[in-house]
Design a protein around this motif. Structure first.
Motif, mmCIF file in Angstrom:
data_model
loop_
_atom_site.group_PDB
_atom_site.id
_atom_site.type_symbol
_atom_site.label_atom_id
_atom_site.label_comp_id
_atom_site.label_asym_id
_atom_site.label_seq_id
_atom_site.Cartn_x
_atom_site.Cartn_y
_atom_site.Cartn_z
ATOM 1 N N GLU A 73 40.136 -22.054 -21.136
ATOM 2 C CA GLU A 73 40.636 -20.801 -21.693
ATOM 3 C C GLU A 73 39.589 -20.126 -22.576
ATOM 4 O O GLU A 73 38.839 -20.785 -23.288
ATOM 5 N N VAL A 74 39.549 -18.802 -22.490
ATOM 6 C CA VAL A 74 38.891 -18.001 -23.514
ATOM 7 C C VAL A 74 40.032 -17.311 -24.244
ATOM 8 O O VAL A 74 40.569 -16.313 -23.788
ATOM 9 N N ASN A 75 40.441 -17.925 -25.337
ATOM 10 C CA ASN A 75 41.625 -17.489 -26.068
ATOM 11 C C ASN A 75 41.293 -16.223 -26.851
ATOM 12 O O ASN A 75 40.350 -16.183 -27.632
ATOM 13 N N GLY A 76 42.083 -15.182 -26.623
ATOM 14 C CA GLY A 76 41.751 -13.872 -27.194
ATOM 15 C C GLY A 76 42.201 -13.661 -28.623
ATOM 16 O O GLY A 76 41.876 -12.630 -29.214
ATOM 17 N N SER A 77 42.929 -14.612 -29.182
ATOM 18 C CA SER A 77 43.346 -14.425 -30.570
ATOM 19 C C SER A 77 42.109 -14.304 -31.446
ATOM 20 O O SER A 77 41.233 -15.165 -31.401
ATOM 21 N N PRO A 78 41.993 -13.241 -32.238
ATOM 22 C CA PRO A 78 40.785 -13.055 -33.046
ATOM 23 C C PRO A 78 40.584 -14.148 -34.086
ATOM 24 O O PRO A 78 39.507 -14.262 -34.647
ATOM 25 N N ASN A 79 41.613 -14.943 -34.338
ATOM 26 C CA ASN A 79 41.440 -16.095 -35.219
ATOM 27 C C ASN A 79 40.776 -17.258 -34.499
ATOM 28 O O ASN A 79 40.248 -18.159 -35.127
ATOM 29 N N ARG A 80 40.868 -17.232 -33.185
ATOM 30 C CA ARG A 80 40.361 -18.366 -32.410
ATOM 31 C C ARG A 80 39.091 -18.033 -31.626
ATOM 32 O O ARG A 80 38.063 -18.645 -31.819
ATOM 33 N N LEU A 81 39.176 -17.095 -30.702
ATOM 34 C CA LEU A 81 38.065 -16.823 -29.772
ATOM 35 C C LEU A 81 37.461 -18.143 -29.313
ATOM 36 O O LEU A 81 36.332 -18.492 -29.651
ATOM 37 N N ASP A 82 38.272 -18.862 -28.567
ATOM 38 C CA ASP A 82 37.987 -20.253 -28.239
ATOM 39 C C ASP A 82 38.304 -20.441 -26.766
ATOM 40 O O ASP A 82 39.462 -20.267 -26.370
ATOM 41 N N LEU A 83 37.289 -20.757 -25.986
ATOM 42 C CA LEU A 83 35.885 -21.025 -26.264
ATOM 43 C C LEU A 83 35.190 -19.807 -26.880
ATOM 44 O O LEU A 83 35.566 -18.670 -26.620
ATOM 45 N N ASN A 84 34.115 -20.077 -27.608
ATOM 46 C CA ASN A 84 33.317 -18.981 -28.139
ATOM 47 C C ASN A 84 32.328 -18.486 -27.080
ATOM 48 O O ASN A 84 32.292 -18.989 -25.956
ATOM 49 N N ASP A 85 31.503 -17.513 -27.460
ATOM 50 C CA ASP A 85 30.604 -16.904 -26.479
ATOM 51 C C ASP A 85 29.602 -17.903 -25.879
ATOM 52 O O ASP A 85 29.436 -17.984 -24.663
ATOM 53 N N VAL A 86 28.969 -18.696 -26.747
ATOM 54 C CA VAL A 86 27.912 -19.597 -26.271
ATOM 55 C C VAL A 86 28.483 -20.676 -25.337
ATOM 56 O O VAL A 86 27.920 -20.967 -24.280
ATOM 57 N N MET A 87 29.618 -21.244 -25.721
ATOM 58 C CA MET A 87 30.210 -22.295 -24.889
ATOM 59 C C MET A 87 30.775 -21.715 -23.593
ATOM 60 O O MET A 87 30.689 -22.341 -22.528
ATOM 61 N N THR A 88 31.349 -20.530 -23.683
ATOM 62 C CA THR A 88 31.869 -19.895 -22.478
ATOM 63 C C THR A 88 30.745 -19.680 -21.474
ATOM 64 O O THR A 88 30.895 -19.928 -20.275
ATOM 65 N N SER A 133 53.506 -12.018 -30.507
ATOM 66 C CA SER A 133 54.288 -10.798 -30.722
ATOM 67 C C SER A 133 53.890 -9.834 -29.615
ATOM 68 O O SER A 133 52.895 -10.061 -28.916
ATOM 69 N N THR A 134 54.645 -8.760 -29.458
ATOM 70 C CA THR A 134 54.310 -7.815 -28.388
ATOM 71 C C THR A 134 52.954 -7.161 -28.648
ATOM 72 O O THR A 134 52.156 -6.987 -27.733
ATOM 73 N N ALA A 135 52.695 -6.830 -29.925
ATOM 74 C CA ALA A 135 51.424 -6.167 -30.232
ATOM 75 C C ALA A 135 50.244 -7.051 -29.846
ATOM 76 O O ALA A 135 49.209 -6.558 -29.386
ATOM 77 N N GLN A 136 50.403 -8.345 -30.029
ATOM 78 C CA GLN A 136 49.275 -9.250 -29.781
ATOM 79 C C GLN A 136 48.942 -9.400 -28.292
ATOM 80 O O GLN A 136 47.909 -9.967 -27.949
ATOM 81 N N LEU A 137 49.794 -8.899 -27.425
ATOM 82 C CA LEU A 137 49.462 -8.981 -25.994
ATOM 83 C C LEU A 137 48.159 -8.258 -25.688
ATOM 84 O O LEU A 137 47.480 -8.577 -24.714
ATOM 85 N N ALA A 138 47.805 -7.300 -26.544
ATOM 86 C CA ALA A 138 46.569 -6.541 -26.305
ATOM 87 C C ALA A 138 45.328 -7.302 -26.753
ATOM 88 O O ALA A 138 44.206 -6.850 -26.527
ATOM 89 N N GLN A 139 45.504 -8.459 -27.388
ATOM 90 C CA GLN A 139 44.316 -9.178 -27.869
ATOM 91 C C GLN A 139 43.468 -9.744 -26.746
ATOM 92 O O GLN A 139 42.375 -10.250 -27.011
ATOM 93 N N THR A 140 43.933 -9.655 -25.528
ATOM 94 C CA THR A 140 43.058 -10.066 -24.425
ATOM 95 C C THR A 140 41.735 -9.302 -24.486
ATOM 96 O O THR A 140 40.728 -9.803 -24.010
#
Length: 582
Positions: A500-515, A533-540
DNA sequence: GCCGTTTTCGGCCCGACTGTTTTCAGTCG
């Protein structure tokens, strides 16, 4: 990964020590560049050292490669330690005070025996710092303010926090009459995971006046500097913002310069010089003649390079790739068709199944997976088997109700990978779910081997399609768990499991280098919102940015695939397993 | 300390702003 970080930090510190001691500044630059290089690669230094390939890393030559080898062997670098011994950390860190550089620090250290922030404050607060040659009232006042800023806020902030503020500021700037164009530049435009300050570029035929208007905007708290072509301000929320004003004909060159990264831009300018050209923020010049600069592309084309998206501009091989014509075609936000990780009120989400589905429809998703937590995640109200049954019923009813309307709603779960490597639901339950995201949520401090083992076990389970937020890091709050990344990537490649490249701005996991490393090794990826939440669906969109920084092309990302291909992949490991059971 | 379709030595991006400098140093990006 850890090793790269550790050595990069030593090199960075060396660079600062050398600057403090007033030694050859190009030597300091060499350490800086080397540190940047190490941060940009994921390859195992031990392995590179074994193959005698350390010198292939840009900026690493004879001396630095020997130092890396020494660090691998002993955990120390004698030459660096000797050089740094007499400059303690608490002194060096004072260089983070805005406006206080190596020269001034060395002076204060020599003249007034300043060794740490306490010494410096005492000196200034008591008014004991006298004026002397080249050091007047204003410098002292600036130093006092710098200390205030240093103490208020030294750490970088997450992109997810800064980007909305930056966009608001951009909006305000664009409403100023004299502003003809405006864009965000700097690390915000490159979408780095954390941001130190906002960079804003404006085009105006009267830049000086436009800047004067800009610093009067309501969201500007304080003006640090204001000149004819640039200004530096502190905004609401205490973000430093640097604004630059140029004419339309220089806008592209200025945007390129102001976007950076510094190292990327230095490379371009060096290339220009070798070709008898000069690049600055006003344009591309051959002698006195301007040969371009209105469009950002001019800068790249003048050097015979293809245009590069801002996310690539980190001096991590993009210039070489452009020379060879091997720049990737980066994934774009529009490429995403699905979102395979989100939570509802069934566990710790704030919106109902229905609300999430409706919002996903508005975002144009073609398929989504509702992946609430599994039973062991008590704090997140994970679903035990009984409640999972109820949720399955609700989702089936909703599917009937919605008929063929998009998105397709997939029943899923984010299943804990337990401390012993088992999954938090038995296989016969997993078999009833369309999408299984397996994630670590506990026992972060286990040994490297055990974490690796847990991940490998999860990957081996034929019902698992995705490993969720693989390192579990929280930016600025929790370190990544340690595991053998290459081994895990290898396993995902072999199994056809996505990282996964998790889009939550708290995570961003994997990060850029590992991805990037995973992608280059051939692993599939899934870019998800992990929305609560519904708003967070846009964090992709943040996930997509990081994937772009990782050179990722759409074809490797499973949730860009059209439904028929995606659904085949979704089930591809299950049939044989089910036959075995059956 | 690195690096080389000019170079194995001599370069190393380029410019703005501030303060206090009467021509520039320090800092920043």
């Amino acid at each position: 990964m850890m090793m790269n970080q550790e050595i990069a930090e030593i090199f960075d510190r060396m660079a600062r020590v050398l600057a403090f001691k007033g030694k050859d500044r190009f030597r300091a630059l060499a350490y800086e560049r080397a540190a940047g290089s190490l941060r940009g690669i994921e390859q195992d230094l031990t392995e590179l050292a074994g193959q005698k390939k350390l010198k292939n890393i840009p900026g690493i030559g004879k001396d630095l490669s020997e130092m890396i080898e020494e660090y691998i062997r002993t955990g120390h670098i004698t030459r660096c330690e000797r050089e740094m011994r007499d400059v303690p950390d608490e002194l060096l860190v004072l260089m983070d005070i805005p406006g206080l550089g190596p020269k001034t620090l060395a002076l204060l250290n020599k003249k007034f025996h300043i060794k740490n922030i306490k010494d410096l404050e005492r000196l200034i607060e008591k008014g004991a710092l006298p004026e002397f040659h080249g050091f007047g009232k204003k410098k002292i006042e600036n130093l006092r303010r710098g200390i205030g800023m240093f103490e208020a806020n030294t750490q970088r902030r997450r992109l997810g926090v800064v980007l909305p503020m930056a966009e608001k500021l951009l909006d305000e700037a664009r409403r100023i009459k004299l502003v003809e164009r405006a864009d965000l530049a700097g690390s915000v435009r490159r979408r780095t995971e954390t941001i130190g300050d906002i960079d804003l570029l404006i085009a105006s035929s009267n830049g000086e006046e436009a800047l004067r208007e800009f610093v009067k905007l309501p969201s500007i708290k304080r003006v640090r500097a204001l000149g004819k072509t640039s200004a530096s301000v502190i905004t609401e929320g205490d973000l430093q913002t640097d604004v630059r004003a140029v004419s339309q004909q220089s806008y592209g060159a200025a945007l390129q310069y102001f976007t950076g990264s510094k190292q990327h831009t230095v490379r371009l300018r060096t290339m220009a010089r070798e070709r008898g050209l000069k690049i600055n923020e006003y344009g591309v010049f051959r002698g006195e003649d301007r040969i371009g600069g209105e469009d950002e592309k001019d800068v790249y084309y003048a050097l015979g390079l293809k245009f590069m998206p801002p996310e690539l501009r980190e001096d991590r091989g993009e210039i070489e790739a452009a020379i060879d014509g091997h720049l990737p075609t980066l994934i774009e936000e529009n490429d995403l068709r699905g979102d395979l990780h989100m939570h509802t009120t069934w566990s710790d989400g704030r919106a109902s199944v229905e609300e999430m589905v409706e919002r996903a429809a508005k975002l144009g998703r073609e398929y989504i997976a509702l992946t609430d937590h599994s039973q062991s995640s008590r704090i997140a109200r994970g679903l035990d088997l009984e409640r999972l049954e109820l949720k399955i019923e609700e989702v089936e009813a909703l599917r009937k109700r919605r008929g063929k309307r998009k998105p397709r709603v997939l029943m899923g779960a984010e299943v804990d990978i337990l401390a012993d490597g088992r999954l938090d639901y038995p296989d016969q339950i997993l078999a009833r779910l369309d999408v299984v995201v397996a994630s670590i949520h506990s026992a972060f401090r286990q040994s490297k081997d055990r974490i690796t083992g847990r991940l490998l076990d999860a990957i081996a389970n034929p019902y698992v399609q995705i490993i969720g937020h693989p390192t579990t890091r929280l930016i600025g709050a929790r370190e990544p768990v340690e595991f053998n990344f290459r081994q895990v990537v290898k396993a995902t490649v072999a199994a056809g499991v996505a990282l996964e490249v998790n889009g939550s701005p708290n995570r961003l996991d994997l990060n850029d280098v590992m991805t990037r490393a995973a992608h280059e090794a051939g692993s599939l990826l899934a870019i998800d919102s992990d929305a609560h939440s519904t708003a967070q669906l846009a964090q992709t969109s943040f996930g997509v940015s990081q994937a772009r920084r990782a050179w990722v092309e759409a074809r490797s990302v499973v949730n860009t695939w059209p439904w028929p291909k995606f659904s085949r992949w979704m089930r591809h490991r299950r049939r044989p397993a089910e036959e075995e059971i059956g």
